[in-house]
Design a protein around this motif. Structure first.
Motif, PDB file in Angstrom:
ATOM      1  N   ARG A   1       0.830  -1.197   0.000  1.00 65.73           N
ATOM      2  CA  ARG A   1       0.000   0.000   0.000  1.00 65.73           C
ATOM      3  C   ARG A   1       0.874   1.260   0.000  1.00 65.73           C
ATOM      4  O   ARG A   1       0.636   2.216  -0.739  1.00 65.73           O
ATOM      5  CB  ARG A   1      -0.948  -0.002   1.195  1.00 65.73           C
ATOM      6  N   ALA A   2       1.918   1.242   0.843  1.00 62.89           N
ATOM      7  CA  ALA A   2       2.821   2.393   0.929  1.00 62.89           C
ATOM      8  C   ALA A   2       3.587   2.589  -0.381  1.00 62.89           C
ATOM      9  O   ALA A   2       3.767   3.725  -0.846  1.00 62.89           O
ATOM     10  CB  ALA A   2       3.795   2.208   2.087  1.00 62.89           C
ATOM     11  N   ASN A   3       4.024   1.484  -0.985  1.00 66.90           N
ATOM     12  CA  ASN A   3       4.746   1.583  -2.250  1.00 66.90           C
ATOM     13  C   ASN A   3       3.854   2.101  -3.367  1.00 66.90           C
ATOM     14  O   ASN A   3       4.294   2.895  -4.213  1.00 66.90           O
ATOM     15  CB  ASN A   3       5.327   0.221  -2.635  1.00 66.90           C
ATOM     16  N   LEU A   4       2.609   1.664  -3.382  1.00 66.67           N
ATOM     17  CA  LEU A   4       1.672   2.129  -4.387  1.00 66.67           C
ATOM     18  C   LEU A   4       1.421   3.635  -4.241  1.00 66.67           C
ATOM     19  O   LEU A   4       1.407   4.381  -5.227  1.00 66.67           O
ATOM     20  CB  LEU A   4       0.354   1.363  -4.280  1.00 66.67           C
ATOM     21  N   GLU A   5       1.253   4.067  -2.998  1.00 64.39           N
ATOM     22  CA  GLU A   5       1.037   5.492  -2.752  1.00 64.39           C
ATOM     23  C   GLU A   5       2.256   6.303  -3.183  1.00 64.39           C
ATOM     24  O   GLU A   5       2.122   7.346  -3.830  1.00 64.39           O
ATOM     25  CB  GLU A   5       0.755   5.720  -1.269  1.00 64.39           C
ATOM     26  N   ARG A   6       3.427   5.792  -2.856  1.00 62.39           N
ATOM     27  CA  ARG A   6       4.646   6.508  -3.250  1.00 62.39           C
ATOM     28  C   ARG A   6       4.822   6.512  -4.769  1.00 62.39           C
ATOM     29  O   ARG A   6       5.263   7.515  -5.353  1.00 62.39           O
ATOM     30  CB  ARG A   6       5.863   5.849  -2.595  1.00 62.39           C
ATOM     31  N   ALA A   7       4.488   5.403  -5.422  1.00 64.09           N
ATOM     32  CA  ALA A   7       4.594   5.338  -6.880  1.00 64.09           C
ATOM     33  C   ALA A   7       3.726   6.395  -7.535  1.00 64.09           C
ATOM     34  O   ALA A   7       4.162   7.090  -8.465  1.00 64.09           O
ATOM     35  CB  ALA A   7       4.216   3.945  -7.380  1.00 64.09           C
ATOM     36  N   MET A   8       2.496   6.551  -7.046  1.00 61.10           N
ATOM     37  CA  MET A   8       1.602   7.537  -7.630  1.00 61.10           C
ATOM     38  C   MET A   8       2.092   8.960  -7.342  1.00 61.10           C
ATOM     39  O   MET A   8       2.019   9.842  -8.204  1.00 61.10           O
ATOM     40  CB  MET A   8       0.178   7.340  -7.110  1.00 61.10           C
ATOM     41  N   GLU A   9       2.612   9.187  -6.141  1.00 60.47           N
ATOM     42  CA  GLU A   9       3.165  10.513  -5.822  1.00 60.47           C
ATOM     43  C   GLU A   9       4.356  10.828  -6.726  1.00 60.47           C
ATOM     44  O   GLU A   9       4.514  11.972  -7.183  1.00 60.47           O
ATOM     45  CB  GLU A   9       3.605  10.558  -4.357  1.00 60.47           C
ATOM     46  N   THR A  10       5.174   9.809  -7.010  1.00 63.37           N
ATOM     47  CA  THR A  10       6.337  10.010  -7.869  1.00 63.37           C
ATOM     48  C   THR A  10       5.914  10.288  -9.306  1.00 63.37           C
ATOM     49  O   THR A  10       6.472  11.174  -9.973  1.00 63.37           O
ATOM     50  CB  THR A  10       7.260   8.783  -7.815  1.00 63.37           C
ATOM     51  N   LEU A  11       4.921   9.561  -9.792  1.00 60.46           N
ATOM     52  CA  LEU A  11       4.412   9.813 -11.137  1.00 60.46           C
ATOM     53  C   LEU A  11       3.840  11.226 -11.248  1.00 60.46           C
ATOM     54  O   LEU A  11       4.021  11.901 -12.271  1.00 60.46           O
ATOM     55  CB  LEU A  11       3.349   8.782 -11.504  1.00 60.46           C
ATOM     56  N   GLU A  12       3.169  11.667 -10.205  1.00 65.95           N
ATOM     57  CA  GLU A  12       2.639  13.033 -10.209  1.00 65.95           C
ATOM     58  C   GLU A  12       3.773  14.049 -10.214  1.00 65.95           C
ATOM     59  O   GLU A  12       3.702  15.072 -10.914  1.00 65.95           O
ATOM     60  CB  GLU A  12       1.733  13.243  -8.994  1.00 65.95           C
ATOM     61  N   ARG A  13       4.813  13.778  -9.448  1.00 61.14           N
ATOM     62  CA  ARG A  13       5.956  14.701  -9.407  1.00 61.14           C
ATOM     63  C   ARG A  13       6.579  14.854 -10.789  1.00 61.14           C
ATOM     64  O   ARG A  13       7.004  15.952 -11.172  1.00 61.14           O
ATOM     65  CB  ARG A  13       7.005  14.180  -8.422  1.00 61.14           C
ATOM     66  N   PHE A  14       6.640  13.763 -11.542  1.00 61.62           N
ATOM     67  CA  PHE A  14       7.227  13.798 -12.873  1.00 61.62           C
ATOM     68  C   PHE A  14       6.190  14.099 -13.964  1.00 61.62           C
ATOM     69  O   PHE A  14       6.487  13.974 -15.148  1.00 61.62           O
ATOM     70  CB  PHE A  14       7.943  12.474 -13.166  1.00 61.62           C
ATOM     71  N   GLU A  15       4.992  14.468 -13.535  1.00 62.92           N
ATOM     72  CA  GLU A  15       3.925  14.918 -14.439  1.00 62.92           C
ATOM     73  C   GLU A  15       3.512  13.841 -15.433  1.00 62.92           C
ATOM     74  O   GLU A  15       3.176  14.114 -16.584  1.00 62.92           O
ATOM     75  CB  GLU A  15       4.358  16.191 -15.178  1.00 62.92           C
ATOM     76  N   ILE A  16       3.514  12.577 -14.976  1.00 65.37           N
ATOM     77  CA  ILE A  16       3.131  11.465 -15.854  1.00 65.37           C
ATOM     78  C   ILE A  16       2.115  10.554 -15.178  1.00 65.37           C
ATOM     79  O   ILE A  16       1.955   9.397 -15.578  1.00 65.37           O
ATOM     80  CB  ILE A  16       4.370  10.656 -16.300  1.00 65.37           C
ATOM     81  N   ALA A  17       1.421  11.059 -14.164  1.00 68.93           N
ATOM     82  CA  ALA A  17       0.436  10.228 -13.463  1.00 68.93           C
ATOM     83  C   ALA A  17      -0.681   9.785 -14.400  1.00 68.93           C
ATOM     84  O   ALA A  17      -1.287   8.722 -14.191  1.00 68.93           O
ATOM     85  CB  ALA A  17      -0.144  10.988 -12.276  1.00 68.93           C
ATOM     86  N   ARG A  18      -0.942  10.558 -15.453  1.00 75.30           N
ATOM     87  CA  ARG A  18      -2.019  10.198 -16.386  1.00 75.30           C
ATOM     88  C   ARG A  18      -1.709   8.911 -17.149  1.00 75.30           C
ATOM     89  O   ARG A  18      -2.605   8.318 -17.759  1.00 75.30           O
ATOM     90  CB  ARG A  18      -2.258  11.342 -17.374  1.00 75.30           C
ATOM     91  N   PHE A  19      -0.453   8.478 -17.109  1.00 78.30           N
ATOM     92  CA  PHE A  19      -0.073   7.254 -17.812  1.00 78.30           C
ATOM     93  C   PHE A  19      -0.036   6.037 -16.888  1.00 78.30           C
ATOM     94  O   PHE A  19       0.421   4.965 -17.301  1.00 78.30           O
ATOM     95  CB  PHE A  19       1.316   7.421 -18.456  1.00 78.30           C
ATOM     96  N   ALA A  20      -0.525   6.171 -15.663  1.00 74.44           N
ATOM     97  CA  ALA A  20      -0.386   5.090 -14.683  1.00 74.44           C
ATOM     98  C   ALA A  20      -0.950   3.767 -15.179  1.00 74.44           C
ATOM     99  O   ALA A  20      -0.369   2.702 -14.936  1.00 74.44           O
ATOM    100  CB  ALA A  20      -1.053   5.490 -13.366  1.00 74.44           C
ATOM    101  N   ASP A  21      -2.078   3.808 -15.875  1.00 75.88           N
ATOM    102  CA  ASP A  21      -2.708   2.574 -16.339  1.00 75.88           C
ATOM    103  C   ASP A  21      -2.359   2.230 -17.781  1.00 75.88           C
ATOM    104  O   ASP A  21      -2.911   1.284 -18.353  1.00 75.88           O
ATOM    105  CB  ASP A  21      -4.229   2.687 -16.190  1.00 75.88           C
ATOM    106  N   THR A  22      -1.449   2.977 -18.367  1.00 69.99           N
ATOM    107  CA  THR A  22      -1.039   2.742 -19.753  1.00 69.99           C
ATOM    108  C   THR A  22       0.013   1.646 -19.809  1.00 69.99           C
ATOM    109  O   THR A  22       0.962   1.652 -19.011  1.00 69.99           O
ATOM    110  CB  THR A  22      -0.442   4.027 -20.366  1.00 69.99           C
ATOM    111  N   PRO A  23      -0.125   0.678 -20.723  1.00 69.61           N
ATOM    112  CA  PRO A  23       0.937  -0.319 -20.885  1.00 69.61           C
ATOM    113  C   PRO A  23       2.256   0.373 -21.209  1.00 69.61           C
ATOM    114  O   PRO A  23       2.309   1.283 -22.049  1.00 69.61           O
ATOM    115  CB  PRO A  23       0.450  -1.170 -22.062  1.00 69.61           C
ATOM    116  N   ALA A  24       3.320  -0.037 -20.541  1.00 73.95           N
ATOM    117  CA  ALA A  24       4.616   0.610 -20.736  1.00 73.95           C
ATOM    118  C   ALA A  24       5.070   0.560 -22.188  1.00 73.95           C
ATOM    119  O   ALA A  24       5.774   1.455 -22.662  1.00 73.95           O
ATOM    120  CB  ALA A  24       5.662  -0.042 -19.836  1.00 73.95           C
TER     121      ALA A  24
END
Length: 270
Positions: A141-164
């Motif tokens: 849970r903590a890692n998931l929260e941090r992952a989303m915070e990191t994606l937001e910091r790098f302005e790419i949270a909108r791609f969270a559910d996008t296949p890499a």
């Protein structure tokens, strides 16, 4: 030019090096690619690594990060010997690297790719899934929260559910940098972070690197774009024919005759 500004060979014996390389050697067949490299990266710096094509920069990265085994010499990270260690062991010591061409993780969304980064997860042990399930769930849970915070910091949270595999090269550069920070590295090696990206994204990446450096991450950066690296890094290390040619501040390196000669006589900003 002052004698203090630039010196022959590497500047060793720095007060607080994160990375210490001594006498590093690597040959492929009869070709000596890395030749007795001595290099220190001081904690807290953004150090640039430049040199003409074929100078051995990426090979040096591969040796230091555990992707190649050296023929000779030593590598230490935070004082720990990691010479010839596997990449995961080098990462555990505090050194992580990115690649010039980011590796897209097949079958993973960006969010899932981010969760590969954190070190020492309890859930990595099958036994812990059964004996410490509460801790495993809390860490996830903590890692998931941090992952989303990191994606937001790098302005790419909108791609969270996008296949890499569906991201552009520039988007993958951001994801790879963001994912690398999830490992909490002491030193992060970046291999041509702005190769193939547009000027707007290049400026964003420069800002992110500076912010991460302010947060305490040391950087060693390979880059061919001279304007970018000269503005970002200090000191600059110049590699030529597998050896350290000079090290110094950006202004001194840019005008040093030995460096200009290494680039076939052309000015560095061309």
């Amino acid at each position: 030019m002052s004698d203090d500004a630039i010196a022959d060979g590497p500047v060793t014996g720095k007060p607080d090096p994160v990375l210490e390389v001594r006498g590093l050697e690597k040959a492929f067949g009869g070709l000596q690619v890395t030749d007795d490299v001595d290099l220190d990266v001081e904690r807290g710096t953004i150090t640039g690594l430049i040199g003409p094509n074929g100078a051995g920069k990426s090979t040096l990265f591969n040796l230091v990060s555990g992707f190649y085994e050296p023929d000779g010499g030593t590598v230490r990270v935070n004082g720990t010997a990691v010479t010839g260690a596997e990449p995961h062991a080098v990462a555990n010591a505090g050194l992580v690297r990115t690649f010039q061409t980011p590796r897209k993780l097949e079958g993973m969304t960006v969010r899932e790719a981010m969760l590969v980064g954190p070190q020492h997860q309890t859930g990595e042990s099958v036994l812990s899934v059964f004996t410490n399930r509460g801790q495993v769930v809390a860490e996830e849970r903590a890692n998931l929260e941090r992952a989303m915070e990191t994606l937001e910091r790098f302005e790419i949270a909108r791609f969270a559910d996008t296949p890499a595999t569906e991201l552009s090269g520039g988007q993958m550069k951001l994801v790879e940098l963001a994912r690398a920070t999830m490992t909490d590295p002491d030193i992060l090696l970046l291999d041509e972070p702005i190769a193939g990206v547009n000027p707007t994204l290049a400026n964003k990446l420069k800002g992110f690197i500076r912010d991460l450096n302010d947060d305490g991450i040391t950087f060693l950066v390979i880059e061919h774009d001279m304007d970018f690296i000269m503005d970002l890094a200090d000191p600059i290390v110049v590699l030529d024919q597998g050896s350290v040619l000079v090290e110094g501040d950006p202004g001194s390196v840019r005008t040093d005759d030995r460096v200009i000669d290494a680039y076939l006589g052309g000015p560095l900003d061309e």
